[in-house]
Design a protein around this motif. Sequence first.
Motif, PDB file in Angstrom:
ATOM      1  N   THR A   1      12.953  63.401  28.942  1.00 52.07           N
ATOM      2  CA  THR A   1      11.728  62.589  28.837  1.00 52.07           C
ATOM      3  C   THR A   1      11.643  61.915  27.473  1.00 52.07           C
ATOM      4  O   THR A   1      11.302  60.734  27.362  1.00 52.07           O
ATOM      5  CB  THR A   1      10.487  63.472  29.068  1.00 52.07           C
ATOM      6  OG1 THR A   1      10.558  64.065  30.366  1.00 52.07           O
ATOM      7  CG2 THR A   1       9.208  62.652  28.952  1.00 52.07           C
ATOM      8  N   ILE A   2      11.952  62.665  26.437  1.00 54.77           N
ATOM      9  CA  ILE A   2      11.920  62.104  25.082  1.00 54.77           C
ATOM     10  C   ILE A   2      12.955  60.990  24.964  1.00 54.77           C
ATOM     11  O   ILE A   2      12.698  59.939  24.365  1.00 54.77           O
ATOM     12  CB  ILE A   2      12.169  63.209  24.040  1.00 54.77           C
ATOM     13  CG1 ILE A   2      10.987  64.171  24.008  1.00 54.77           C
ATOM     14  CG2 ILE A   2      12.394  62.602  22.657  1.00 54.77           C
ATOM     15  CD1 ILE A   2      11.207  65.380  23.125  1.00 54.77           C
ATOM     16  N   GLU A   3      14.141  61.202  25.519  1.00 53.88           N
ATOM     17  CA  GLU A   3      15.194  60.189  25.467  1.00 53.88           C
ATOM     18  C   GLU A   3      14.729  58.893  26.117  1.00 53.88           C
ATOM     19  O   GLU A   3      15.026  57.795  25.623  1.00 53.88           O
ATOM     20  CB  GLU A   3      16.461  60.694  26.163  1.00 53.88           C
ATOM     21  CG  GLU A   3      17.211  61.777  25.416  1.00 53.88           C
ATOM     22  CD  GLU A   3      17.985  61.255  24.217  1.00 53.88           C
ATOM     23  OE1 GLU A   3      18.232  60.033  24.141  1.00 53.88           O
ATOM     24  OE2 GLU A   3      18.343  62.075  23.341  1.00 53.88           O
ATOM     25  N   THR A   4      14.006  59.000  27.210  1.00 50.76           N
ATOM     26  CA  THR A   4      13.520  57.809  27.914  1.00 50.76           C
ATOM     27  C   THR A   4      12.383  57.143  27.163  1.00 50.76           C
ATOM     28  O   THR A   4      12.375  55.932  26.942  1.00 50.76           O
ATOM     29  CB  THR A   4      13.057  58.187  29.339  1.00 50.76           C
ATOM     30  OG1 THR A   4      14.165  58.751  30.052  1.00 50.76           O
ATOM     31  CG2 THR A   4      12.526  56.964  30.075  1.00 50.76           C
ATOM     32  N   GLN A   5      11.406  57.943  26.764  1.00 53.55           N
ATOM     33  CA  GLN A   5      10.208  57.381  26.142  1.00 53.55           C
ATOM     34  C   GLN A   5      10.489  56.782  24.767  1.00 53.55           C
ATOM     35  O   GLN A   5       9.932  55.736  24.419  1.00 53.55           O
ATOM     36  CB  GLN A   5       9.139  58.466  26.020  1.00 53.55           C
ATOM     37  CG  GLN A   5       7.813  57.965  25.463  1.00 53.55           C
ATOM     38  CD  GLN A   5       6.749  59.037  25.500  1.00 53.55           C
ATOM     39  OE1 GLN A   5       6.744  59.874  26.400  1.00 53.55           O
ATOM     40  NE2 GLN A   5       5.869  59.032  24.523  1.00 53.55           N
TER      41      GLN A   5
END
Length: 618
Positions: free
Chosen positions: A508-512
Motif C-alpha cells: 500500500t505504501i509503495e502504491t500511495q
Amino acid sequence: MSFPICLAATVSAHNGSYQRRITLNRGLTVLLGPNGSGKTHLLRSLKNSLPAHMAGKQVRFLSAGRMGLMERFRSDYDGQRGNIRYDEATYGSKADAARRHRTETLSGDFQTLAERADILIKIQERLRKLFRRDVLIDWDGGNLKVSFSRTDHAGNPYSSGREASGLMHLVGILAALYDDDVGALLLDEPEVSMHPQLQAFLLREMIGVAGFPAVGSNKKIIVIATHSTEMLQIQSADDLSSLVFCYDLAVDPVQIENDAAELKNKKIQGLISRLGQEHKLSLFSKRPLLVEGPSDVIICSALAQKANVHLEGAGSQLLPVIGKGQMPIVVKLLRLLGKEPICLADADAIADGLDLANAYIADDQKAADIAGTHGFCDANTMASSIFSDFCKLVEARWEEVASYAESHSYWIERSQSEEVQAKRRATLCTLFLIADCELEKLADDRAWIQIKQRFKVLFEMFAECGLHILRKGSIESYYNEGDCSRSIGKPIDAVNEIGRLNELSGSTIETQYADVLRCLRYAASVEPIREADALRDLLLSVVAPAHARLKAGEESYDFNMLARQILGDRSKIFRLSVIDRKLVVEIASKIIDLGRFPISIARDEDPLARINAALASS
C-alpha cells in the motif's frame, strides 16, 4: 608574501601517487568529504608543500588518533591489562622536546606546555574560567606528567589519564594554536571527542589566530579536515572559497575560485547569509536531496526507513529549502561545490514555469538524448513545447476539467490574483489523480489524455536528470489516502501521518507514495542491503556437495563436518541435517534473520533452485 597561496602536493596512496593543487585564500581552510575520500592523505601531503611559506616557522600535523600512546593509560587497550593504569600516565622525557613539532600526537603539545610557560598560562586561564579546571605540568623522575584539578571545589590534583578525552584534545590543540613557533597547523578531525559547544569554542580560537605567518606574530595557516558542522563558519559567499571538497582519493578535489562570478550573484549571496545547520549538513554529502519544507523531511525520513533506503549511507542528505523560487539557486550553488543535487519538488514547481526544470535539463546529455528520441532538437525545447501547449489548453478549455480540478487544494486555497496560476497547478495534478478513462471522457479529441502522456515523458526525462515531481501536488496531497483537498499542513500533520504509515502494508505504501519512493531510491543510488546475497555463495558451496551425497544414499553422513571441511569456521553460520530423507538447512546465527529458513530439499529437487528461491524471498 600573502594570500592566496597556491600549493602543489603529492598525495601518496596504496596504488601510486597523485598530484593535487589547492589554494589557500585565507588563514583557515577546511577539507570536507566522506570517509575514504582522501582528506587525510591530502592534509598530510601539505606538510611538504607549506615550509616555503613559513618564514622559518614549523609545520605541525596532528592526526585524528592523536591520543596515541596515551591510550595505554586510559583503556584496557589489548584486553590483558586488568586494572587500567590511569595514574601512571606520562608524556615522554626531556629529550622528546626537540621533536615536539614533528610528533603527530598530543604528546608533542604537552611537551610544548612544559617548554613554554607563556602558552601554559594562556591555557590555564581559559580552563579556569570556562571549564573550572586547572592543568599542572610536572617532571617526575625524568618523565613528563600532566595533572588536572577542579577549581569549583576542593580536592587533590588527579592524573590526566582520568580527565575527559574531549578536554585532553582541547588542551593539546590549544597548545598548538598558541605556539608562535608553529606557522602552519594541519588538524585532522579537530572535533574528535568534543561536545558541540566545545567544538564551537575551538573554532573561534582557530579563527582568532588564523592568518599569514610572519616573524613576531602568532598568525598561522590552519588547514583542517572535518565531519562536523560546528567546524564551519560560513557568513558570506567569500567563505565558500576556503572550502575544499574531497570526493575520492583518485579524483581532484573541488574548490570554488575566490573570484568566481557566481559568488557575486545577489541571490546566492543572500542564500549563503541564511545558511543553517541543515544546509551545512548538505555540504558533507555528495548527493543532497532537496525538498520543500520540514514536513517533506519528516515523511521522506520515515519512508526511507520503512523501505530500507539508506540515504545517508549512500552519500545523500535531506535538505529542506524554504521559499518558492529558491530551489534553482540552491541547485546552482551545490553544483558549484562539486555536488549532484537531487530535487523532490511540488507540482507547482513545474506548473508555474520551467526555471527549476531548466536547472536540471540544460546541458544534460541524458536529457538531450531523450528529447532527441521524441523529435526535439534539445531538452529545453521539448519542455517548453509541452509546457506552452499545456498552458494554452488550460486557458482555452478550463471548463472541461474544472469539475475535477476545483477539488484540489491548489484551487481551493487560491487567491484572486493567482487564479490563472491556480488553474494550471490544479489541472496538472488532476491529470495524474484521475484515471485515464475519465480523462478520455473530458474531450472528444483526447486533448487531456494526450497532454498527460506528454507530461509523463517529460517527468521521466526530469527524473533521469535528478528532478522528481510530486505529481499529486505537495507532500500533504499524499496523506490520508490521497485527500488532495487538504491545504499545506504543519509538521505535526506529518508526524501523525507517520503513525498511519506504520499501520499500512508495504504494498500500500509503495502504491500511495510511489513518486516519493522513486526519488528516495534514486537519491540512495545503491542496491538494497540484503544479507541473503552475501550468504548465497557460502550456502551453495556446502549444500550442493551435501545434496549429492544425500542423493547417493549417504543419509548418515556428517554433513556439518563436510561443511567445516569446506568453509572452516564460517560453517558455524548454518546447520545441516537429514530429516525424513530430506536435507534440512537451518541458519544457526542469531543475528542473520532469513524468514524462509529452515528449508528442506528432497533428493529429486534442484538444490540451486531451492536455495535461490528461499534467499530471493528473504
